[in-house]
Motif scaffolding. Structure first.
Motif, mmCIF file in Angstrom:
data_model
loop_
_atom_site.group_PDB
_atom_site.id
_atom_site.type_symbol
_atom_site.label_atom_id
_atom_site.label_comp_id
_atom_site.label_asym_id
_atom_site.label_seq_id
_atom_site.Cartn_x
_atom_site.Cartn_y
_atom_site.Cartn_z
ATOM 1 N N HIS A 101 -4.827 7.242 6.034
ATOM 2 C CA HIS A 101 -5.755 8.371 6.058
ATOM 3 C C HIS A 101 -6.862 8.222 7.094
ATOM 4 C CE1 HIS A 101 -3.840 9.370 2.109
ATOM 5 N NE2 HIS A 101 -3.705 10.468 2.821
ATOM 6 N N ARG A 110 0.662 21.884 7.276
ATOM 7 C CA ARG A 110 2.075 22.185 7.487
ATOM 8 C C ARG A 110 2.308 22.287 8.981
ATOM 9 N NH1 ARG A 110 4.882 26.009 3.154
ATOM 10 N NH2 ARG A 110 3.769 25.340 1.297
ATOM 11 N N ALA A 147 9.183 9.901 13.807
ATOM 12 C CA ALA A 147 9.821 10.372 12.574
ATOM 13 C C ALA A 147 8.804 11.201 11.816
ATOM 14 C CB ALA A 147 10.272 9.186 11.724
ATOM 15 N N HIS A 148 9.291 12.121 10.994
ATOM 16 C CA HIS A 148 8.402 12.867 10.116
ATOM 17 C C HIS A 148 9.161 13.173 8.846
ATOM 18 C CE1 HIS A 148 10.623 16.529 11.194
ATOM 19 N NE2 HIS A 148 10.586 16.080 12.437
ATOM 20 N N GLU A 149 8.506 13.034 7.709
ATOM 21 C CA GLU A 149 9.158 13.398 6.457
ATOM 22 C C GLU A 149 8.114 13.723 5.405
ATOM 23 O OE1 GLU A 149 11.643 9.881 5.843
ATOM 24 O OE2 GLU A 149 10.280 9.239 4.288
ATOM 25 N N TRP A 150 8.526 14.541 4.426
ATOM 26 C CA TRP A 150 7.621 14.903 3.351
ATOM 27 C C TRP A 150 7.606 13.812 2.317
ATOM 28 C CZ3 TRP A 150 4.210 18.731 3.423
ATOM 29 C CH2 TRP A 150 4.383 19.726 4.394
ATOM 30 N N GLY A 176 5.876 13.660 -1.265
ATOM 31 C CA GLY A 176 5.082 14.481 -2.166
ATOM 32 C C GLY A 176 4.566 15.688 -1.414
ATOM 33 N N ARG A 177 3.265 15.952 -1.494
ATOM 34 C CA ARG A 177 2.688 17.122 -0.840
ATOM 35 C C ARG A 177 2.261 16.853 0.585
ATOM 36 N NH1 ARG A 177 1.636 21.267 -3.926
ATOM 37 N NH2 ARG A 177 2.213 20.867 -6.077
ATOM 38 N N LEU A 209 6.691 19.862 13.555
ATOM 39 C CA LEU A 209 6.818 18.814 14.569
ATOM 40 C C LEU A 209 8.277 18.529 14.848
ATOM 41 C CD1 LEU A 209 4.255 16.126 13.418
ATOM 42 C CD2 LEU A 209 4.114 17.567 15.441
ATOM 43 N N ARG A 210 8.559 18.143 16.077
ATOM 44 C CA ARG A 210 9.899 17.685 16.422
ATOM 45 C C ARG A 210 9.776 16.237 16.868
ATOM 46 N NH1 ARG A 210 13.658 21.164 14.742
ATOM 47 N NH2 ARG A 210 15.088 20.455 16.354
ATOM 48 N N ILE A 211 10.827 15.477 16.623
ATOM 49 C CA ILE A 211 10.837 14.093 17.076
ATOM 50 C C ILE A 211 10.760 14.087 18.592
ATOM 51 C CG2 ILE A 211 12.305 12.039 17.237
ATOM 52 C CD1 ILE A 211 13.208 12.977 14.313
ATOM 53 N N GLY A 236 0.848 -1.197 0.000
ATOM 54 C CA GLY A 236 0.000 0.000 0.000
ATOM 55 C C GLY A 236 0.875 1.235 0.000
ATOM 56 N N ASP A 237 0.314 2.381 -0.314
ATOM 57 C CA ASP A 237 1.119 3.603 -0.346
ATOM 58 C C ASP A 237 0.494 4.659 0.547
ATOM 59 O OD1 ASP A 237 3.022 5.438 -0.952
ATOM 60 O OD2 ASP A 237 2.001 6.142 -2.749
#
Lengths: 366, 370
Positions: B291, B336, B310-313, B315-316, B339-341, B239-240
Motif C-alpha cells: 500500500h 478499476r 502481471a495483474h490480477e484481482w 478480493g476487491r 491495464l495490459r501486460i 504478509g498479505d
C-alpha cells in the motif's frame, strides 16, 4: 479470433442426466471467460461440447455467426488443455510441442522456429531436450500448454488445467496463462471450481450450478450484485455470512430481535415482496466489530486468524456463525464478547427461493 | 504434552546440507508453523523430530527426554502428511485403530480400549458417520480428518503435520485451517505444522519459524514477522501481500541523501533518512508494503517508470506486479484500471513505513527498539 455464442444449448447424456440446460452465453472475441462452479455443475460438458468432444442435444453453437456444433472436432480449430497433461512419454519436450506441426508437415526450420518461440514465451527453453519423466508437474503443464498453442488455434479451452498442482505453482502458472492469452489475443474459456483462480485471471466469469448458468459478469459484478444465494456464497473468500431474518414489518427486519437498518433500495425491495422466509447476507468485510450493547447482534469470538494487516475473526452469535474481517490493530482476542454492526448500504436479502431481493427489483424495474 | 528443544541439529543428504545447525525451542502446548520455500529444510526438520530421519549432529529433546536415538514409535509423536497416507484396504475405523494394533502395542490396548479411543477421536473430528466407510469413498477433506484422527489416537506428546491442507481446494483449505486450530485448542497438544503457505502459517501459528537454506531465518508471532522482519527474505516472504524488496544506491550530496533507483533519484523522507544515517555502504535493500507503492502520473516528481508484468484481482483489489530495475514490485489498488501486460506506468514510492536491510547479509538495519 472468433466470438463464440451458445444458444439454448442442452446436453443430455444417454442415461438421462442433463449436464447442461438451455445455456445462452456469449464469449467475446479475444476474451478470457471463466466457467466457474462446483463439480457436476456442467462446466466441463459445456467446453467439451464446444470442442466437439460431446454432441449437443439441443441448441446451437456459433463462432462468428457460423454454426459449428455439427462440425467435426478438428474443423473447429480449438486447442484443449486438460488437468492431466497427456504428453508422449517417449518424446522430448521439444518433440511433444512440435507434434501438431509435424502432423501438418511444416518445413523443419519453420517447426523449430515456432517451437522455440513458444518455449521462450513459456520460459521452458532450457527444458526442450528433456523427456516428461524428467519434468516437474508445473513444467509438464507448461509443455502441454505449449503444444496446444503452437499451431495458433482460434480458441483455447482449458479444463481445470492447474487442478493438481501445488498452490504456489498454480498462482505462478495462472499469471503465465493470462500473460500468454493477452499477448496472443486468443478467445479463451477456462473451467475452474476455484473462485480465487477465476477472479485472478478472467475478464468475465460465468457461474454455473446444476447445469444452469446462474450469472455472468466481472468478478466485482458477482461480488457486488449476486443474483441469488448460490452466487453470493460461491464467490468471495471467506464466503458471505448468512443469517436467518424475522420480518418485523412491511419494510423492516430483525436478526434475533435486533433491528437491522437497511438502505433505501433494499427497503423498497423488501416492501415489494410478501415473502417472510428471508435470509440476510453480508460479506465479512462489511461487518464492524464493536463493544457489545443490547442494540447490536452480540456474540463471542471463537477464533482469530491473522493475515498480515488484517485478521479473519470467527464469531458465534445466537443467529449463527459469522466471519468478520478486522484490521490487525483493532482485532479482538479469542473469547471476547463483541457486538456486530452491518454496513447497511452493503446488505443483501434472499427470499425463500434464494433469489436476491435487489435483483428481483432490478429486473422488474427493467 | 511437552516442550520440544533442538540444539545444533544438522542433516546432510550426500552433498546437500539440508539442515545446517538448527537451534529452536517449541513451547509446550504451542501451535508452531515451520514456514519456508521448497528445499528450505522444513520437512527434513519435521522428519528428524518424528524419527523418520536420523540427525548427523545435534540434540532433540521432547520434554525431558533426549530422543535422537529413539525409534519413531518410542517418541510418541502423531504424524499426518499431505497425501493422507491412509491404508486403502481398511475402512475408516481400521485406519484410525491402526496405530493401536501395531505389533509392539498389542498388549497395550485391549479391544474395549481400542473401541473407546476410536469413538472418542471420531467424535472429536466429527467423522462418526464415516467409521464403516472404505477410505477410497471419502472426499479430500474427510480423508484429512481421518489422517488427523489416526495421528491423535495414541494421545501423542507432539503432533507433527506436513502440509496437511495443501491438497485441498482453496475454500476447503480455509475451512480445514479453522478446524485444525480449534482442534488443537481443544486437545492442547504441542503441534508442529510444516507449510510453504505464509497466510496459512499466519492464520494458524502462535509462533512461526521462517526457514531458508537449512537455517532458521526468524522466529516470531505472526505480527512480529510482519512488523519487524529480521531479514529482507522474511519481508519478501511474509504478509498479505508480502513487501516488495528493491535494491537502491545511496547518494549523498552536501549531506542530502537521495536514493537512486535505475536512473531516478528519490528523496527518502525524514524517517528513512534517519535510519540510513551513518550507513557507509553504497547500496541498501528497501522493503515496502504494497500500500506504500502506488500509481502516479508520468512525469511527476518522485515517480519512476516501470512495466506491468502481471495483474490480477485479489478480493476487491487489483494486484499489479511491475518490474522496476529488475526487481518485481507488488502494489494493490481499488481503482478499476484497464491495464495490459507490458504497459508502462509511473510508480510512486512512499518510504514512511519502509524497512532497510544490509544488502550483503540481508539483515535489518533497524535497531530492535525502533
Amino acid at each position: 479470433m472468433p466470438r463464440i455464442e451458445f444458444k439454448g444449448v442442452t446436453k443430455t447424456y444417454p442415461d438421462g442426466t442433463r449436464a447442461v440446460a438451455d445455456l445462452d452465453l456469449v464469449v467475446e472475441d479475444g476474451e478470457l471467460l471463466c466457467l466457474l462452479g462446483p463439480s457436476g455443475c456442467g462446466k466441463s460438458s459445456t467446453i467439451r461440447a464446444l470442442a466437439g468432444l460431446e454432441v449437443v442435444s439441443e441448441g446451437i453453437i456459433l463462432a462468428d455467426n457460423n454454426r459449428i456444433d455439427r462440425l467435426p472436432p478438428q474443423a473447429r480449430d480449438c486447442a484443449m488443455i486438460f488437468e492431466n497433461y497427456a504428453l508422449y512419454p517417449h518424446l522430448t519436450a521439444f518433440e511433444n510441442i512440435a507434434m501438431p506441426l509435424r502432423a501438418r508437415r511444416l518445413p523443419v526450420p519453420e517447426i523449430k522456429r515456432r517451437v522455440m518461440e513458444i518455449a521462450r514465451i513459456l520460459r521452458i527453453e532450457s527444458l526442450m531436450g528433456r523427456r516428461p519423466s524428467r519434468l516437474s508437474g508445473g513444467e509438464k503443464q507448461r509443455v502441454g500448454i505449449g503444444r496446444a498453442l503452437v499451431r495458433e488455434p482460434a480458441m483455447f479451452l482449458m479444463d481445470e488445467p492447474l487442478g493438481h498442482l501445488e498452490a504456489y505453482l498454480r498462482v505462478e502458472l495462472r499469471a503465465e496463462i493470462r500473460r500468454l492469452q493477452e499477448r496472443l489475443g486468443i478467445t479463451t474459456i477456462y473451467v475452474t471450481h476455484d473462485q480465487e483462480e477465476a477472479a485472478a485471471i478472467a475478464d468475465r466469469i460465468a457461474v454455473m450450478s446444476g447445469g444452469r448458468l446462474q450469472q455472468v459478469g466481472s468478478f466485482l459484478d458477482l461480488l457486488d450484485r449476486p443474483v441469488n444465494r448460490f452466487v453470493a456464497e460461491f464467490v468471495g473468500e471467506p464466503p458471505m455470512v448468512f443469517l436467518p431474518v424475522e420480518r418485523t414489518g412491511a419494510d423492516s427486519i430483525a436478526v434475533k430481535g435486533v433491528q437491522i437498518p437497511l438502505s433505501e433500495p433494499l427497503t423498497a425491495a423488501l416492501r415489494a415482496t410478501k415473502d417472510s422466509e428471508l435470509t440476510l447476507g453480508v460479506r465479512p468485510n462489511d461487518i464492524c466489530v464493536v463493544r457489545p450493547v443490547p442494540e447490536h447482534l452480540n456474540g463471542e469470538v471463537t477464533l482469530v486468524q491473522p493475515q498480515g494487516d488484517h485478521a479473519i475473526v470467527a464469531v458465534r452469535t445466537p443467529a449463527g456463525p459469522a466471519t468478520v474481517f478486522v484490521s490487525s490493530d483493532r482485532r479482538p482476542a479469542a473469547g471476547a464478547a463483541v457486538g456486530l454492526v452491518f454496513a447497511s448500504e452493503r446488505l443483501y436479502i434472499f427470499d425463500s427461493t434464494a433469489r436476491s431481493l435487489l435483483h428481483n427489483r432490478e429486473d422488474s424495474g427493467g | 504434552m511437552a516442550e520440544v528443544r533442538l540444539r545444533g541439529v544438522c542433516k546432510r543428504f550426500g552433498p546437500v546440507e539440508a539442515l545446517r545447525g538448527i537451534d529452536l525451542v517449541i513451547p509446550d502446548g504451542a501451535y508452531v508453523c515451520l514456514l519456508g520455500p521448497s528445499g528450505c529444510g522444513k520437512t527434513t526438520l519435521l522428519r528428524c523430530v518424528a524419527g523418520l530421519e536420523t540427525v548427523d549432529a545435534g540434540e532433540i529433546h521432547i520434554g525431558s527426554r533426549s530422543v535422537e536415538a529413539l525409534e519413531p514409535f518410542a517418541r510418541n509423536v502423531g504424524l499426518a502428511f499431505q497425501n493422507y497416507a491412509l491404508y486403502p484396504h481398511l475402512d475408516v475405523r481400521g485406519n484410525l485403530a491402526f496405530p493401536l494394533h501395531a505389533p509392539r502395542h498389542r498388549a497395550e490396548f485391549d479391544d474395549e480400549e481400542i473401541e473407546q479411543r476410536v469413538s472418542s477421536v471420531a467424535a472429536l473430528l466429527q467423522i462418526e458417520a464415516l467409521l464403516d466407510k472404505p477410505v477410497v469413498a471419502l472426499s479430500g477433506g474427510q480423508k484429512q480428518r481421518v489422517a488427523l484422527g489416526r495421528a491423535l489416537i495414541r494421545n501423542p506428546t507432539v503432533l507433527l503435520l506436513d502440509e496437511p491442507v495443501t491438497h485441498l481446494d482453496a475454500r476447503l483449505q480455509h475451512e480445514m485451517r479453522v478446524e485444525l486450530k480449534l482442534l488443537q485448542r481443544r486437545v492442547g497438544t504441542t503441534t508442529i505444522h510444516v507449510t510453504h503457505d505464509q497466510l496459512e502459517a499466519q492464520a494458524l501459528g502462535d509462533l512461526i519459524v521462517v526457514m531458508r537454506d537449512g537455517l532458521v531465518e526468524q522466529v516470531g508471532a505472526p505480527d512480529e514477522l510482519c512488523r519487524r522482519p529480521a531479514t529482507s527474505f522474511v519481508a519478501s516472504f511474509v504478509g498479505d501481500p508480502p513487501m516488495s524488496v528493491l535494491r537502491v544506491r545511496l547518494e549523498r550530496e552536501a549531506d542530502r541523501l537521495s536514493l537512486r533507483v535505475g536512473a531516478t533519484r528519490l528523496r527518502p523522507g525524514e524517517r528513512l533518512a534517519r535510519l540510513l544515517d551513518g550507513i557507509r555502504d553504497q547500496q541498501v535493500e528497501i522493503a515496502l508494503p504494497a500500500h506504500d507503492i502506488s500509481l502516479g502520473q508520468a512525469g511527476d516528481v518522485q515517480t519512476i517508470p516501470a512495466r506491468v508484468q502481471a495483474h490480477e484481482w485479489v478480493g476487491r483489489e487489483l494486484q499489479i506486479v511491475v518490474a522496476l530495475d529488475g526487481s518485481p514490485l507488488r502494489l494493490r489498488t481499488q481503482k478499476r484500471l484497464a491495464l495490459r501486460i507490458g504497459d508502462e506506468v509511473a510508480i510512486r514510492l512512499n518510504f514512511e513505513r519502509a524497512h532497510a536491510f544490509d544488502p550483503k547479509t540481508g539483515c535489518t538495519l533497524q535497531s530492535s527498539t525502533d
